[in-house]
Design a protein around this motif. Structure first.
Motif, PDB file in Angstrom:
ATOM      1  N   SER A   1       0.833  -1.200   0.000  1.00 55.87           N
ATOM      2  CA  SER A   1       0.000   0.000   0.000  1.00 55.87           C
ATOM      3  C   SER A   1       0.869   1.253   0.000  1.00 55.87           C
ATOM      4  O   SER A   1       0.441   2.314  -0.441  1.00 55.87           O
ATOM      5  CB  SER A   1      -0.925   0.001   1.223  1.00 55.87           C
ATOM      6  OG  SER A   1      -0.170   0.081   2.420  1.00 55.87           O
ATOM      7  N   ARG A   2       2.113   1.114   0.493  1.00 56.09           N
ATOM      8  CA  ARG A   2       3.043   2.248   0.484  1.00 56.09           C
ATOM      9  C   ARG A   2       3.715   2.437  -0.869  1.00 56.09           C
ATOM     10  O   ARG A   2       4.096   3.546  -1.224  1.00 56.09           O
ATOM     11  CB  ARG A   2       4.138   2.040   1.540  1.00 56.09           C
ATOM     12  CG  ARG A   2       3.828   2.564   2.932  1.00 56.09           C
ATOM     13  CD  ARG A   2       2.818   1.732   3.637  1.00 56.09           C
ATOM     14  NE  ARG A   2       2.510   2.241   4.988  1.00 56.09           N
ATOM     15  CZ  ARG A   2       1.450   1.884   5.666  1.00 56.09           C
ATOM     16  NH1 ARG A   2       0.566   1.045   5.134  1.00 56.09           N
ATOM     17  NH2 ARG A   2       1.231   2.358   6.876  1.00 56.09           N
ATOM     18  N   PHE A   3       3.893   1.339  -1.617  1.00 52.84           N
ATOM     19  CA  PHE A   3       4.719   1.415  -2.821  1.00 52.84           C
ATOM     20  C   PHE A   3       3.933   1.372  -4.130  1.00 52.84           C
ATOM     21  O   PHE A   3       4.394   1.931  -5.134  1.00 52.84           O
ATOM     22  CB  PHE A   3       5.743   0.272  -2.818  1.00 52.84           C
ATOM     23  CG  PHE A   3       6.751   0.390  -1.712  1.00 52.84           C
ATOM     24  CD1 PHE A   3       7.707   1.390  -1.725  1.00 52.84           C
ATOM     25  CD2 PHE A   3       6.739  -0.502  -0.645  1.00 52.84           C
ATOM     26  CE1 PHE A   3       8.635   1.503  -0.704  1.00 52.84           C
ATOM     27  CE2 PHE A   3       7.659  -0.396   0.372  1.00 52.84           C
ATOM     28  CZ  PHE A   3       8.616   0.614   0.352  1.00 52.84           C
ATOM     29  N   LEU A   4       2.790   0.705  -4.143  1.00 49.71           N
ATOM     30  CA  LEU A   4       2.066   0.572  -5.408  1.00 49.71           C
ATOM     31  C   LEU A   4       1.367   1.849  -5.839  1.00 49.71           C
ATOM     32  O   LEU A   4       0.728   1.879  -6.882  1.00 49.71           O
ATOM     33  CB  LEU A   4       1.057  -0.584  -5.324  1.00 49.71           C
ATOM     34  CG  LEU A   4       1.686  -1.984  -5.389  1.00 49.71           C
ATOM     35  CD1 LEU A   4       0.629  -3.055  -5.238  1.00 49.71           C
ATOM     36  CD2 LEU A   4       2.449  -2.172  -6.701  1.00 49.71           C
ATOM     37  N   GLN A   5       1.454   2.884  -5.019  1.00 47.02           N
ATOM     38  CA  GLN A   5       0.928   4.184  -5.426  1.00 47.02           C
ATOM     39  C   GLN A   5       1.949   4.994  -6.216  1.00 47.02           C
ATOM     40  O   GLN A   5       1.635   6.055  -6.749  1.00 47.02           O
ATOM     41  CB  GLN A   5       0.501   4.991  -4.182  1.00 47.02           C
ATOM     42  CG  GLN A   5      -0.507   4.272  -3.302  1.00 47.02           C
ATOM     43  CD  GLN A   5      -1.750   3.858  -4.056  1.00 47.02           C
ATOM     44  OE1 GLN A   5      -2.284   4.627  -4.850  1.00 47.02           O
ATOM     45  NE2 GLN A   5      -2.204   2.629  -3.834  1.00 47.02           N
ATOM     46  N   ILE A   6       3.183   4.495  -6.291  1.00 47.01           N
ATOM     47  CA  ILE A   6       4.228   5.200  -7.040  1.00 47.01           C
ATOM     48  C   ILE A   6       4.010   4.958  -8.531  1.00 47.01           C
ATOM     49  O   ILE A   6       3.975   3.809  -8.972  1.00 47.01           O
ATOM     50  CB  ILE A   6       5.625   4.701  -6.607  1.00 47.01           C
ATOM     51  CG1 ILE A   6       5.842   4.974  -5.109  1.00 47.01           C
ATOM     52  CG2 ILE A   6       6.718   5.368  -7.427  1.00 47.01           C
ATOM     53  CD1 ILE A   6       7.132   4.390  -4.560  1.00 47.01           C
TER      54      ILE A   6
END
Length: 461
Positions: free
Chosen positions: A134-139
């Motif tokens: 959830s922290r990284f797939l928004q990049i």
């Protein structure tokens, strides 16, 4: 006895608090942080001070600190969940032109993967994956259809996180990771759309799937077993023809502009470097035959399908791929065709394999031993003679084809075809010299054994 008088108890004088100042004795006790205890040293620190301390630690130091205790783990999880920390540490700058900067970014994300791996140790797998990705797939650079910069290191950074995160996990947990990634990235429908299309038509989507799968799932692993696992996971959902198509998308030769060179496979001979990745992928699959649903026959069928996508390949490319795949797979492929009576096809391939050995500098003994092995497939001497006769006829026919093309072509093609013709003649001479040499050595060895047997019989008599 005289009485001892007790001293009077002196009451302490309490100063009146200043206006606006609360009595220290009447202040409520601070509430513990989640997972903490009121007696903890870190619990007694104000949140701002603790955040300042954590902010002084590097990513690797913070990951080690998170393993100190359960309470510290909760502190670190809370800290890395803040928007301030994410803005500072989860950088979104992936478009570097300098190699050192690219490697520094990938190394930083590997360290982040280790931090999140350590601070989520107490969570179940699904919860860990949700929390981390959830922290990284928004990049944007970590997602399909979002970044169009050729030198972007977003996928490579994502691969660094994934490799660090799941290193040491068992196969069942890795299956869960693959399922989670498929749902989160929606990659399987994208693959289906690409493998259902004509090769080369959705060229951008082909390249995007290649880059994502290679840089995130396949290339980060130096261990063959790990790479095998992810390659098989990617291929398993599809029928055999689609598996061959997908293998070419992932490992086929690239044009200078970055797209897959489909027509190059058909129209011209490619250097061995262009086919090495594809050969390595086939060897990975061929060495993992114990996987349910995978057999030597299925790998040979995939190889057969490969060499006709998008159309039948240039025969030199087929031969070069077989040479790169090594003795075992090359022999198995040729022997399978020979047993099915496809002698003309086998003979043609062997002629081009001999040509490739001469062109690329492989020892001709390898080709001679390959022919000897294929000969052993046949049970009777007439069958072996028929095979060798087909091979010799194919040498003559191929030589004639090259000569006719060189006579009727244009100036540029003439030079290249004539050069190939010369190499073919040299390779034929070298092959036959080695073949006859091995044959004579075998005859000498057999005669020596026969003489020893006759001498032994005479002595015994």
């Amino acid at each position: 006895m005289s009485e001892v008088l007790a001293e009077p108890q002196v009451q302490p004088v309490r100063e009146a608090p200043c206006p606006g100042q609360e009595d220290a004795d009447t202040q409520p006790a601070p509430e513990p942080r989640p997972g903490g205890s009121a007696e903890s040293f870190f619990h007694r620190l104000p949140s701002e001070v603790l955040d300042m301390i954590l902010g002084k630690l590097s990513v690797l130091e913070l990951s080690l600190f998170s393993m100190t205790s359960k309470e510290i783990t909760h502190f670190v999880v809370d800290y890395v969940s803040t928007q301030k920390w994410r803005n500072k540490m989860i950088t979104q700058s992936f478009h570097h032109t300098c190699f050192q900067e690219q490697q520094a970014t990938i190394t930083h994300y590997r360290a982040l993967g280790l931090l999140f791996k350590r601070c989520t140790l107490l969570l179940p797998t699904k919860e860990r994956l949700k929390f981390i990705f959830s922290r990284f797939l928004q990049i944007p650079c970590f997602m399909l259809d979002h970044c169009f910069v050729q030198d972007c290191v977003g996928f490579a950074s994502f691969g660094g996180i994934l490799q660090t995160l799941i290193a040491g996990w068992d196969e069942l947990e890795c299956h869960r990771v693959f399922s989670f990634l498929c749902d989160a990235t929606n990659i399987l429908p994208k693959m289906e759309a690409v493998v259902s299309s004509k090769p080369g038509v959705p060229c951008f989507q082909e390249l995007e799937i290649r880059l994502f799968c290679r840089r995130v799932l396949l290339d980060p692993w130096s261990n063959r077993l790990e790479c095998q696992f992810w390659l098989i996971e990617l291929l398993k959902p599809w029928p055999m023809v689609s598996q061959a198509h997908l293998l070419l998308i992932l490992y086929g030769p690239l044009l200078p502009e970055g797209t897959v060179g489909w027509q190059d496979l058909v129209e011209r001979a490619l250097p061995h470097g262009s086919l090495w990745d594809l050969a390595r992928a086939l060897l990975l699959l061929f060495s993992k035959l114990e996987v349910k649903g995978w057999t030597a026959d299925s790998i040979l069928a995939i190889l057969e399908e490969l060499t006709v996508i998008p159309q039948p390949w240039h025969l030199e490319n087929v031969a070069r791929l077989l040479v790169l795949c090594g003795s075992h797979l090359c022999y198995t492929f040729l022997a399978s065709k020979a047993l099915n009576g496809r002698l003309v096809e086998v003979s043609k391939l062997i002629v081009y394999i001999i040509l490739v050995c001469e062109k690329d500098g492989y020892h001709m003994n390898w080709a001679v031993k390959l022919v000897q092995q294929v000969c052993k497939v046949f049970n009777s001497d007439p069958e072996k003679f028929l095979f060798l006769q087909n091979l010799e006829n194919m040498f003559a026919e191929t030589t004639r084809e090259f000569f006719e093309i060189s006579v009727g072509g244009n100036a540029v093609d003439d030079r290249e075809i004539f050069q190939t013709l010369c190499i073919l003649l040299d390779s034929s001479a070298r092959f036959h010299a080695k073949f006859l040499h091995m044959f004579l050595k075998k005859m000498k060895c057999d005669r020596s054994i026969q003489c020893e047997c006759e001498y032994g019989f005479i002595v015994l008599s």
